[in-house]
Design a protein around this motif. Structure first.
Motif, PDB file in Angstrom:
ATOM      1  N   PHE A   1       7.646  -7.768   5.332  1.00 11.23           N
ATOM      2  CA  PHE A   1       6.002  -7.108   5.104  1.00 11.23           C
ATOM      3  C   PHE A   1       6.138  -5.868   6.069  1.00 11.23           C
ATOM      4  CE2 PHE A   1       2.933 -10.724   4.313  1.00 11.23           C
ATOM      5  CZ  PHE A   1       3.404 -10.774   3.101  1.00 11.23           C
ATOM      6  N   GLY A   2       6.944  -5.485   7.080  1.00 11.75           N
ATOM      7  CA  GLY A   2       6.997  -4.365   7.940  1.00 11.75           C
ATOM      8  C   GLY A   2       5.574  -4.149   8.494  1.00 11.75           C
ATOM      9  N   ASP A   3       5.274  -2.884   8.499  1.00 14.47           N
ATOM     10  CA  ASP A   3       3.879  -2.784   9.224  1.00 14.47           C
ATOM     11  C   ASP A   3       2.805  -2.201   8.148  1.00 14.47           C
ATOM     12  OD1 ASP A   3       4.772  -0.208   8.914  1.00 14.47           O
ATOM     13  OD2 ASP A   3       4.876   0.563  10.831  1.00 14.47           O
ATOM     14  N   ASP A   4       3.105  -2.612   6.886  1.00 11.18           N
ATOM     15  CA  ASP A   4       1.927  -2.041   5.881  1.00 11.18           C
ATOM     16  C   ASP A   4       0.706  -2.842   5.908  1.00 11.18           C
ATOM     17  OD1 ASP A   4       0.784  -1.643   3.151  1.00 11.18           O
ATOM     18  OD2 ASP A   4       3.009  -0.569   2.691  1.00 11.18           O
ATOM     19  N   PRO A   5      -0.413  -2.074   5.955  1.00 10.05           N
ATOM     20  CA  PRO A   5      -1.655  -2.541   6.347  1.00 10.05           C
ATOM     21  C   PRO A   5      -2.463  -3.392   5.045  1.00 10.05           C
ATOM     22  CG  PRO A   5      -1.890  -0.266   5.657  1.00 10.05           C
ATOM     23  CD  PRO A   5      -0.329  -0.526   5.711  1.00 10.05           C
ATOM     24  N   SER A   6      -1.630  -3.125   3.767  1.00 10.28           N
ATOM     25  CA  SER A   6      -2.387  -4.096   2.923  1.00 10.28           C
ATOM     26  C   SER A   6      -1.162  -4.450   1.773  1.00 10.28           C
ATOM     27  CB  SER A   6      -3.351  -3.198   2.139  1.00 10.28           C
ATOM     28  OG  SER A   6      -3.692  -3.698   1.005  1.00 10.28           O
ATOM     29  N   ILE A   7      -0.934  -5.836   1.723  1.00 11.47           N
ATOM     30  CA  ILE A   7       0.063  -6.186   0.806  1.00 11.47           C
ATOM     31  C   ILE A   7      -0.415  -7.117  -0.075  1.00 11.47           C
ATOM     32  CG2 ILE A   7       2.268  -7.603   0.601  1.00 11.47           C
ATOM     33  CD1 ILE A   7       2.663  -6.203   3.912  1.00 11.47           C
ATOM     34  N   ILE A   8      -0.260  -7.280  -1.207  1.00 11.10           N
ATOM     35  CA  ILE A   8      -0.721  -8.155  -2.543  1.00 11.10           C
ATOM     36  C   ILE A   8       0.287  -8.851  -3.206  1.00 11.10           C
ATOM     37  CG2 ILE A   8      -2.199  -8.328  -4.259  1.00 11.10           C
ATOM     38  CD1 ILE A   8      -3.657  -5.547  -3.463  1.00 11.10           C
TER      39      ILE A   8
ATOM     40  N   ILE B   1       7.669 -12.398   2.877  1.00  7.43           N
ATOM     41  CA  ILE B   1       6.996 -12.436   4.086  1.00  7.43           C
ATOM     42  C   ILE B   1       7.650 -11.710   5.278  1.00  7.43           C
ATOM     43  CG2 ILE B   1       5.817 -13.498   6.003  1.00  7.43           C
ATOM     44  CD1 ILE B   1       4.853 -15.436   3.889  1.00  7.43           C
TER      45      ILE B   1
ATOM     46  N   ASP C   1       0.856  -1.194   0.149  1.00  9.26           N
ATOM     47  CA  ASP C   1       0.112   0.084   0.054  1.00  9.26           C
ATOM     48  C   ASP C   1       0.840   1.178   0.246  1.00  9.26           C
ATOM     49  OD1 ASP C   1      -2.787   0.250  -0.354  1.00  9.26           O
ATOM     50  OD2 ASP C   1      -2.789   1.148   1.724  1.00  9.26           O
ATOM     51  N   SER C   2       2.024   1.144   0.768  1.00  7.73           N
ATOM     52  CA  SER C   2       2.841   2.471   0.796  1.00  7.73           C
ATOM     53  C   SER C   2       3.593   2.796  -0.409  1.00  7.73           C
ATOM     54  CB  SER C   2       3.725   2.210   1.957  1.00  7.73           C
ATOM     55  OG  SER C   2       4.496   1.050   1.881  1.00  7.73           O
TER      56      SER C   2
END
Lengths: 204, 464
Positions: free
Chosen positions: A164-171, A161, A129-130
């Motif tokens: 991922f960090g703290d991103d709220p939406s990963i695709i 994985i 998302d970021s």
């Protein structure tokens, strides 16, 4: 609904209380889930390209060949991440918006956005998302082009994985949107892109 | 042939074309599953067994992991709700919609919302709800229900679908080309996504550590539900937890391969909260509804292993009974071997009505062998058969031979000996004259080899 919350927790505890022993969490090695490579590759980029193509995706590593393909497809108007606009600027007969206009959702034939990573073992494009300038820009147009920096290609799903960090939406996107709902016949391009492209560049 | 069980009758009366479609679809998916797993791993069973243990471990510490997931989600800005039963889930979703003055919803595939008939409930309360998975959308138009967990309209053909679209005026005319059908749905649903107020999804896995919800789709509809709307509601069974993000890697590698033979499903989404501030699209508000709906009862039962299920459908595809009967024969939301265990358990006091389902198995064990979380389904089926017998469930007795005569014979050595010496008469009795209806049905469909026994006792007595 605090009462339902309490009821559920106490029902769980009551269900588990009589168990004489509880299963331990098994240890497992990261290598256990890594897919056997389908051949010998001299780089993660080469393996990524091979896997992407076998998942019906398209791979490019130069802007010129990508824009030639877009023209050939008649895909000359689209959405482009403003931070990547320099890639398409000045390309003859290709025009684009850098702000996604919902009213024109059906006019955009391509969307070009940045991907945060590629996964070599599966040909997967990772969208965060970021990093994605507009969710709809990466989803609604028929052709989605994910721009990946070569050094952002990781070997495995496990490694992706870990990042991922703290991103709220990963695709994770592995190939084009598809269905086999009608008589098991494979059709590409249901709600998302019918054509999934990765453009891997050494510098953006 | 005289049969008494409902599932047998459904299989017998099934339209041959539907049978063919169910059978071929299942066979193809089973083959793809096998080929992909064995191409990609030297020992795929190691993954299945590990995944099974992780799930079993999580279930046996569910209170701890659920609390952890709840806290993680709250930390990420998600509103967490709990719902004990179907009414509570529906009321919670409706309340969220009303509090936000929301009138319409687009939803992606979720088995738990099928369990609680959420769609009908929200429609009754004046909300517009659109299923966006192509198969589920077609089912909604036809007021039908899924016959398979992963391929919900495997029982339909293109002509029926084209007629539905023509009736509902989706596209200008009748057209049964699958590509045209798909394009028309794409066009129609796109506007629905943009117009809707709420996007609702299920959740395949939830990592307790981060609160990340992993969502698996091929079509991209769940992505759209979360790109075009400002409110996201995820309705998730409490058994969907796994301990860590790292574990998600194992499960995602298994679910695509097991369900459809894909290395990965096209889209694996990891959602842990509302969109980032810089992102122009996506939900500003996110709700998670954790659903019990009798899962804690299953957890308390001796069939708790079934809660490991990740809904891949591999056990359906491989099952010789499902292949003959199709999914609707199981008369419930979950068909196939998993359904034969789960559906009667989730039925609560309606257990007796579905108590025949655990008998819809030859106990061949194929379901256990393909299960990505290694659920011992045949053992669970036997435990449920036992439960049905003990509770005297009538539905379970149908088509079962009365074993009274057998029990008498077994307990009387003299009668047993006499009966054995008369075994030869089986060679001469025509099928029509067999007095026992079940034995007659059995014999009518099979040819037994000639009876050749009866000499053992004589031999044993006279040896040396």
């Amino acid at each position: 609904m605090s009462s339902d919350r309490d009821k559920i927790y106490s029902a769980i505890r009551a269900a588990l209380a009589p168990l004489p022993e509880r299963t331990e969490k098994p240890e497992w090695d990261d290598a256990m889930i890594v897919c056997k490579p389908s051949g010998k590759f001299d780089s993660l980029k080469a393996q990524f390209a091979d896997k992407l193509i076998s998942a019906s995706g398209r791979f490019y590593d130069s802007v010129d060949t990508l824009t030639a393909y877009l023209k050939e497809e008649g895909s000359t108007f689209g959405y482009c991440d403003p931070a990547l606009a320099h890639l398409l600027e000045g390309v003859e007969s290709i025009t684009f918006d850098t702000e996604f206009d919902e009213a024109r959702i059906n006019d955009y034939t391509f969307g070009l956005t940045k991907a945060s990573a590629g996964i070599a073992e599966s040909g997967t494009i990772v969208l965060k998302d970021s990093v994605t300038s507009a969710r709809l820009g990466a989803l609604a147009p028929w052709i989605h082009i994910a721009v990946i920096e070569e050094t952002d290609i990781v070997a495995s799903i496990g490694e992706a994985i870990q990042g991922f960090g703290d991103d709220p939406s990963i695709i994770f996107a592995t190939g084009p949107s598809k269905t086999a709902d009608v008589e098991g016949i494979l059709i590409e391009g249901v709600h998302g892109p019918g054509i999934q492209v990765a453009l891997v560049l050494s510098h953006i | 042939m005289k049969t008494h069980q409902q599932i047998d009758r459904t299989a017998r009366d099934l339209d041959p074309e539907v049978h063919e479609s169910n059978f071929m679809g299942a066979k193809l998916k089973s083959e793809r599953r096998y080929n992909t797993l064995h191409r990609d791993y030297d020992d795929p069973d190691q993954l299945r067994e590990t995944a099974g243990l992780i799930k079993q471990h999580t279930l046996e510490h569910l209170d701890t992991y659920l609390e952890q997931a709840e806290a993680s989600l709250q930390r990420n800005g998600v509103k967490v709700h709990f719902a004990m039963d179907d009414d509570a889930v529906n009321a919670t979703v409706l309340r969220i919609m009303e509090e936000n003055d929301a009138h319409s919803m687009v939803k992606s595939k979720s088995m738990v919302t099928e369990e609680i008939h959420m769609l009908k409930y929200l429609e009754k309360h004046g909300k517009e709800v659109i299923e966006t998975d192509l198969g589920e959308f077609i089912l909604q138009l036809d007021d039908d229900y899924p016959s398979h967990i992963v391929t919900p309209i495997v029982h339909k053909n293109r002509r029926g679908i084209a007629k539905t679209f023509e009736r509902e005026k989706i596209g200008e005319d009748y057209n049964d080309d699958p590509e045209t059908i798909t394009r028309r749905a794409r066009q129609y649903l796109r506007q629905k996504y943009l117009d809707a107020d709420v996007g609702l999804t299920g959740g395949n896995f939830v990592s307790a550590e981060s609160g990340r919800i992993a969502l698996v789709t091929n079509e991209g509809n769940a992505r759209f539900c979360m790109a075009a709307n400002k409110i996201h509601i995820a309705v998730i069974g409490i058994e969907k937890l796994v301990p860590t993000d790292r574990d998600l890697g194992l499960f995602l590698n298994l679910i695509g391969r097991s369900g459809t033979g894909q290395q990965l499903t096209v889209y694996n989404q990891f959602i842990s909260g509302p969109k980032t501030a810089s992102q122009p699209h996506g939900p500003e508000q996110m709700h998670v509804v954790f659903v019990d709906n009798r899962r804690t009862e299953v957890l308390a039962s001796d069939c708790r292993e079934i809660l490991r299920c990740i809904r891949c459908g591999a056990c359906l595809n491989v099952c010789p009974i499902y292949r003959q009967s199709g999914g609707h024969a199981y008369r419930s939301v979950y068909p196939g071997p998993v359904g034969a265990v789960l559906s009667p358990l989730l039925a609560g006091n309606r257990f007796p009505e579905l108590a025949d389902l655990p008998k819809a198995s030859s106990l061949c064990g194929a379901c256990n062998e393909v299960c990505p979380v290694n659920i011992p389904i045949p053992d669970l089926l036997l435990r449920l058969r036992d439960k049905a017998k003990r509770e005297g469930a009538k539905e379970a007795m149908k088509g079962t031979p009365n074993l009274g005569l057998w029990a008498t014979l077994c307990s009387q050595p003299t009668m047993w000996k006499t009966a054995l010496s008369m075994g030869h008469t089986m060679n001469y009795i025509p099928t029509e004259l067999i007095p026992h209806p079940s034995a007659k049905a059995w014999q009518g469909a099979r040819k037994l080899p000639e009876f050749q026994g009866g000499e053992f006792r004589k031999w044993f007595k006279n040896r040396n």
